[in-house]
Design an enzyme around this catalytic site. Structure first.
Site, short mmCIF file in Angstrom:
data_model
loop_
_atom_site.label_atom_id
_atom_site.label_comp_id
_atom_site.label_asym_id
_atom_site.label_seq_id
_atom_site.Cartn_x
_atom_site.Cartn_y
_atom_site.Cartn_z
N LYS A 104 0.85 -1.19 0.00
CA LYS A 104 0.00 0.00 0.00
C LYS A 104 0.89 1.24 0.00
O LYS A 104 1.74 1.41 0.88
CB LYS A 104 -0.88 -0.05 1.26
CG LYS A 104 -2.22 0.62 1.11
CD LYS A 104 -3.08 0.28 2.32
CE LYS A 104 -4.38 1.03 2.30
NZ LYS A 104 -5.14 0.84 3.55
O1 G3P Z 1 -9.15 1.76 4.16
C1 G3P Z 1 -8.98 3.06 4.60
C2 G3P Z 1 -9.62 3.21 5.90
O2 G3P Z 1 -8.92 2.48 6.87
C3 G3P Z 1 -9.89 4.58 6.37
O3 G3P Z 1 -11.07 4.47 7.05
O4 G3P Z 1 -12.79 5.10 8.64
O5 G3P Z 1 -10.39 5.78 9.02
O6 G3P Z 1 -11.74 6.85 7.23
P1 G3P Z 1 -11.52 5.61 8.03
#
Ligand code: G3P
Length: 235
Positions: A104
């Site tokens: 990633k």
């Molecule tokens: O896959 C990306 C993710 O982990 C971000 O999620 O909920 O932290 O915006 P969030």
């Protein structure tokens, strides 16, 4: 655009399966989703690793291997480096850990260069922190295997994250880019359903968002009635 629609149709015929990834570094949740029989992979990020208390390079690398063993599918492991040479060094080390690892890489200048490098080396990548269709176009041009638009974080700032999925779908279909759209920062079940309607190739979300797909009150009421009628007839 008609050409885009036609190419999407053929893409759907070739890829009849929307992939479900779980967005966590929690092994119990990964195993639970895998046991449900619908899990195709895992995405992690430095925040998710820290949330599980996984710190220190060796522990982090070991945890990636543990995750790979808990799921039959791709596991995104994020580099911490932000300069080209360091991203390459770290990404190659991650890729060497296990066949299932997808490196990633953040959508930054040196990250784009690294996507091209990894693509030429046959190392699979997930371009993360994508918030615009221009960034997604660049990631595809650089040969990313997956692109991760963060739809929840766009919603958080009053910008419709699902619109971005639709834009990227149209652009990729116009040119038949093979980069898979991995809808990330999924916050709830309806995000998954809307991403499926828009033709996202993959979604990654928390276990709760996947389990939410199971639920409907009429299912519960209907089952209760079927079982009550069975008991009446067989008492
Ligand atoms: O896959 C990306 C993710 O982990 C971000 O999620 O909920 O932290 O915006 P969030």
């Amino acid at each position: 655009m008609e050409a885009g629609r036609a190419s999407r149709t053929s893409l759907i015929q070739n890829l009849p399966n929307m992939k479900f990834f779980i967005d966590t570094a929690n092994l119990d949740q990964i195993r639970e989703a895998a046991e449900l029989g619908v899990l195709d992979g895992v995405t992690t990020n430095p925040s998710l690793m820290a949330k599980e208390g996984i710190t220190g390079k060796n522990n982090i690398l070991k945890h990636y291997v543990d995750i790979c063993e808990a799921v039959d599918g791709d596991v995104s492991a994020e580099v911490i480096a932000t300069t080209f040479d360091e991203i390459i060094r770290e990404g190659e080390q991650l890729a060497d850990l296990h066949d299932q690892i997808v490196v990633k890489v953040p959508m930054i200048r040196d990250g784009v260069k690294a996507l091209r490098y990894f693509s030429e080396k046959g190392i699979r990548t997930n371009c993360t922190l994508v918030f615009s269709s221009g960034q997604a176009l660049l990631a595809a041009k650089a040969g990313a295997s997956y692109v991760s638009p963060f739809i929840g974080r766009l919603d958080d700032i009053s910008s419709d994250g699902l619109d971005l999925i639709a834009e990227i779908r149209e652009i990729y279909d116009n040119y038949e880019f093979e980069t898979e759209i991995l809808a990330a920062s999924i916050r709830h079940t309806m995000h998954i359903v809307e991403c499926a309607k828009l033709g996202a190739d993959v979604m990654t979300g928390p276990l709760s968002s996947i389990e939410g797909l199971l639920k409907h009150p009429l299912t519960d009421i209907g089952l209760e009635k079927f079982l009550a009628d069975y008991r009446k007839g067989n008492s």
